[in-house]
Structures are given as C-alpha cells and as structure tokens.
Write a protein that holds these residues in place. Structure first.
Motif, PDB file in Angstrom:
ATOM      1  N   LYS A  37      88.675  16.749  54.912  1.00  0.00           N
ATOM      2  CA  LYS A  37      88.145  18.106  54.814  1.00  0.00           C
ATOM      3  C   LYS A  37      89.222  19.078  54.329  1.00  0.00           C
ATOM      4  CE  LYS A  37      84.437  17.942  58.293  1.00  0.00           C
ATOM      5  NZ  LYS A  37      83.422  18.771  57.623  1.00  0.00           N
ATOM      6  N   LYS A  38      90.431  18.918  54.842  1.00  0.00           N
ATOM      7  CA  LYS A  38      91.534  19.804  54.451  1.00  0.00           C
ATOM      8  C   LYS A  38      91.902  19.616  52.983  1.00  0.00           C
ATOM      9  CE  LYS A  38      93.969  20.797  58.742  1.00  0.00           C
ATOM     10  NZ  LYS A  38      95.288  20.816  59.407  1.00  0.00           N
ATOM     11  N   LEU A  39      91.953  18.376  52.547  1.00  0.00           N
ATOM     12  CA  LEU A  39      92.308  18.095  51.152  1.00  0.00           C
ATOM     13  C   LEU A  39      91.259  18.649  50.188  1.00  0.00           C
ATOM     14  CD1 LEU A  39      93.709  14.477  51.563  1.00  0.00           C
ATOM     15  CD2 LEU A  39      94.993  16.470  50.744  1.00  0.00           C
TER      16      LEU A  39
ATOM     17  N   ARG B 116     107.548  26.263  57.862  1.00  0.00           N
ATOM     18  CA  ARG B 116     107.307  25.153  58.782  1.00  0.00           C
ATOM     19  C   ARG B 116     106.080  25.456  59.636  1.00  0.00           C
ATOM     20  NH1 ARG B 116     112.342  23.606  62.249  1.00  0.00           N
ATOM     21  NH2 ARG B 116     110.829  22.028  62.872  1.00  0.00           N
ATOM     22  N   ASN B 117     105.341  24.423  59.951  1.00  0.00           N
ATOM     23  CA  ASN B 117     104.166  24.529  60.825  1.00  0.00           C
ATOM     24  C   ASN B 117     103.061  25.415  60.258  1.00  0.00           C
ATOM     25  OD1 ASN B 117     103.313  23.234  63.139  1.00  0.00           O
ATOM     26  ND2 ASN B 117     103.570  25.034  64.412  1.00  0.00           N
ATOM     27  N   SER B 118     103.041  25.597  58.942  1.00  0.00           N
ATOM     28  CA  SER B 118     101.946  26.329  58.312  1.00  0.00           C
ATOM     29  C   SER B 118     100.806  25.353  58.033  1.00  0.00           C
ATOM     30  CB  SER B 118     102.423  26.956  56.996  1.00  0.00           C
ATOM     31  OG  SER B 118     102.731  25.941  56.046  1.00  0.00           O
ATOM     32  N   TRP B 119      99.674  25.878  57.593  1.00  0.00           N
ATOM     33  CA  TRP B 119      98.527  25.021  57.276  1.00  0.00           C
ATOM     34  C   TRP B 119      98.912  24.009  56.205  1.00  0.00           C
ATOM     35  CZ3 TRP B 119      95.484  23.716  53.112  1.00  0.00           C
ATOM     36  CH2 TRP B 119      94.224  23.157  53.387  1.00  0.00           C
TER      37      TRP B 119
ATOM     38  N   LYS C 201     100.636  18.459  54.347  1.00  0.00           N
ATOM     39  CA  LYS C 201     101.586  17.539  53.702  1.00  0.00           C
ATOM     40  C   LYS C 201     102.053  16.480  54.686  1.00  0.00           C
ATOM     41  CE  LYS C 201     103.404  20.793  50.259  1.00  0.00           C
ATOM     42  NZ  LYS C 201     104.604  21.548  49.814  1.00  0.00           N
ATOM     43  N   GLU C 202     102.301  16.898  55.916  1.00  0.00           N
ATOM     44  CA  GLU C 202     102.742  15.957  56.953  1.00  0.00           C
ATOM     45  C   GLU C 202     101.668  14.919  57.239  1.00  0.00           C
ATOM     46  OE1 GLU C 202     105.188  14.128  59.663  1.00  0.00           O
ATOM     47  OE2 GLU C 202     105.672  15.690  58.193  1.00  0.00           O
ATOM     48  N   SER C 203     100.411  15.353  57.261  1.00  0.00           N
ATOM     49  CA  SER C 203      99.298  14.430  57.520  1.00  0.00           C
ATOM     50  C   SER C 203      99.199  13.369  56.425  1.00  0.00           C
ATOM     51  CB  SER C 203      97.971  15.198  57.596  1.00  0.00           C
ATOM     52  OG  SER C 203      97.943  16.045  58.714  1.00  0.00           O
ATOM     53  N   THR C 204      99.394  13.767  55.172  1.00  0.00           N
ATOM     54  CA  THR C 204      99.316  12.799  54.078  1.00  0.00           C
ATOM     55  C   THR C 204     100.449  11.770  54.167  1.00  0.00           C
ATOM     56  OG1 THR C 204     100.607  14.219  52.582  1.00  0.00           O
ATOM     57  CG2 THR C 204      98.208  14.457  52.542  1.00  0.00           C
TER      58      THR C 204
END
Length: 302
Positions: free
Chosen positions: A165-167, A195-198, A203-206
């Motif tokens: 959904k985010k992508l 850091r810690n932005s949406w 990017k971290e999730s990917t």
C-alpha cells in the motif's frame, strides 16, 4: 486564519462536534491553542478521527489499532453471513476469500499506509487481527500456524500488505502535480533525509523484506508496471520466508511453496477445510498429540 471570520466569509457554521484541538506530544501547556467559532469555544480533545484515521495525543497508532480490531470482527461476521453455504453453496470458501481480499482487507485496514511506522508489538497485534479474521472465515482452528494459513491460501503477511500500500501511494505521489501537498512533503523528506520519516521507514521496509526495488526509479514505471513489479517482489519475499519457516516448524512440512491452491474452487466446503487441516497437521491424530494425553476421555482406549 480566524475561524469566526471564515464562517462569516464562507457563510457557514463550523460544527462543535467536529471542531476540536488535538495537541500531540509533550509540553502541551506551552502549545495550548485557544480558538472560537460562532457556537462557542473550540474544545481540546485527547483523540480525533480525521478522514477515517484515529489520532491521539501521543501520536501513536494504538487508538487506530483498537478500531481495526472492532472493524475486523464486524466485517468477518458480515462476510460469513453473506457467503454462508446456504447462500452460495459449493462456492462458500471461494466467495468468502474473494470478499475478504477485495473488500474486507481494504475496509478494515483503510488508510493504514499513512502511518510512518508501527512498533514490533503493534505489528504483531495487526498480524494477529489479520490472521484471526482469515481463520474465522475458513473455520480453521485458532492454533493453525500463521505462515501455514498464509501459504495455503496464497495470502501476503500484513507487513507485506502495508508495504504494498505504501509503495503504491509513493508511486501516486511522485507522479502527481508538483503543487500537491503530499508530493511536497515527500520531496522535503528526500532532501533532508530525515530519520524516522514516512519515506525513510518505507526505504527500511524494502530493505528488511529484501525487495529488489529502486525507489528513485519509480517515475519510470506506469502504475500497472509498478504494481506488477511490487506484487512479484512481495510474492518472492513470501516464498523465501516460507522456506525458512518450513525448516523450523513441523506443521509446515507438507507445505512445499507459497501459492494459492484454490481448494474452494475444486472441492466441497468441508472437503476443502479437511485438506487444509491435513496439509497443516491440524487434525487431532496420534502423531500430532506429542506428550499430551492420548487416551479417549469416554472409553479410556488409546
């Protein structure tokens, strides 16, 4: 902008019920807001629902998750009635899963992609709600392993659903007009590398899911091509994770790969349910009892 002036200018009145002040974070006293409308002073609140999303004074997603739990129960109960055997016959499981995937998930997890990040405990709670809904839909035992039910139904984990959904939102914003507020916010996050932005959390999730995706190339893709690529990458992630799980979990030893076997299209409801239970070792047979009591409670026969 003075709200009373706006009321006079636009010739309408703000509602007292919908006009509230929510102060998020610490040092609330120093950031106190005083405002008035025609119907009186604007009241301060500790939580507020905006466009379907619940926000609270701590800026956490806890209130939103509470609402998701309530929605899941209502939605799954409604689908169970609509797609019951008496209404759809042999197509019970097939219809239930179709409604759950196309309507249920989007209704229950509406706007979940707007949240920057969920804690591990919050993600675990979301997964519990999501999997619990699937098990109720299929009439499977509550002890059915999470990755077993996902694999046998060809469904993504809730983390994969949120990332998808985010992508898709990211693609939509990057390809929208430059004046769009959401695009401006994303561009600022790209420049500042906050850091810690949406965006940084996306990017971290990917990276965590090991998706072969370059966000900087998103504008090269048409929506249909981007969707196809994301779906392919997330399905690969599910396949890799399932293979890792099968090495440690005995109940998954008969689940060879991640794909939708569509038992509901080929078998009667009870037959399909029985096949799924057999595949996931969820039948109360001797070999599955372990060290538990193996004698019949009625006749004491083993």
């Amino acid at each position: 902008c003075n709200l009373q002036t706006m009321e006079e200018k636009k010739r309408f009145n703000f509602s007292n019920d919908k006009s509230k002040v929510l102060i998020v974070g610490k040092n609330k006293e120093s950031r106190r807001v005083v405002g008035h409308i025609k119907n009186g002073a604007i009241q301060e609140c500790t939580e507020y629902k905006y466009l379907g999303v619940w926000l609270d004074k701590d800026g956490s997603a806890n209130r939103q998750i509470q609402e998701i739990v309530k929605k899941m129960k209502k939605v799954t109960n409604r689908i169970a009635v609509m797609a019951g055997k008496e209404n759809v016959g042999k197509m019970e499981i097939q219809t239930k899963m179709f409604l759950f995937n196309t309507v249920g998930v989007n209704t229950v997890f509406n706007s979940i992609e707007v949240w920057s990040k969920f804690t591990k405990s919050q993600m675990a709670e979301l997964e519990k709600v999501y999997i619990g809904g699937i098990k109720r839909m299929l009439g499977m035992p509550v002890t059915t392993p999470t990755w077993g039910i996902l694999a046998i139904c060809g469904l993504w984990s809730i983390e994969a659903v949120i990332t998808y959904k985010k992508l898709m939102v990211y693609h939509m914003l990057k390809n929208s007009e430059n004046e769009r507020l959401g695009k401006i916010v994303i561009q600022e996050q790209e420049k500042r590398e906050e850091r810690n932005s949406w965006l940084s959390n996306l990017k971290e999730s990917t990276k965590v899911l090991k998706l072969n995706i370059k966000l900087e190339e998103v504008q090269k893709y048409k929506k249909s091509d981007w969707k196809k690529k994301i779906k392919g990458e997330l399905t690969n992630y599910m396949e890799r994770t399932l293979q890792e799980k099968t090495e440690d979990m005995k109940k998954l030893r008969f689940v060879a790969s991640f794909k939708d076997r569509r038992y509901g299209e080929r078998l009667e409801t009870e037959e399909a349910r029985l096949v799924m239970k057999v595949k996931l070792n969820m039948l109360p047979i001797y070999g599955n009892l372990g060290e538990k009591e193996k004698s019949c409670r009625l006749c004491s026969t083993e």
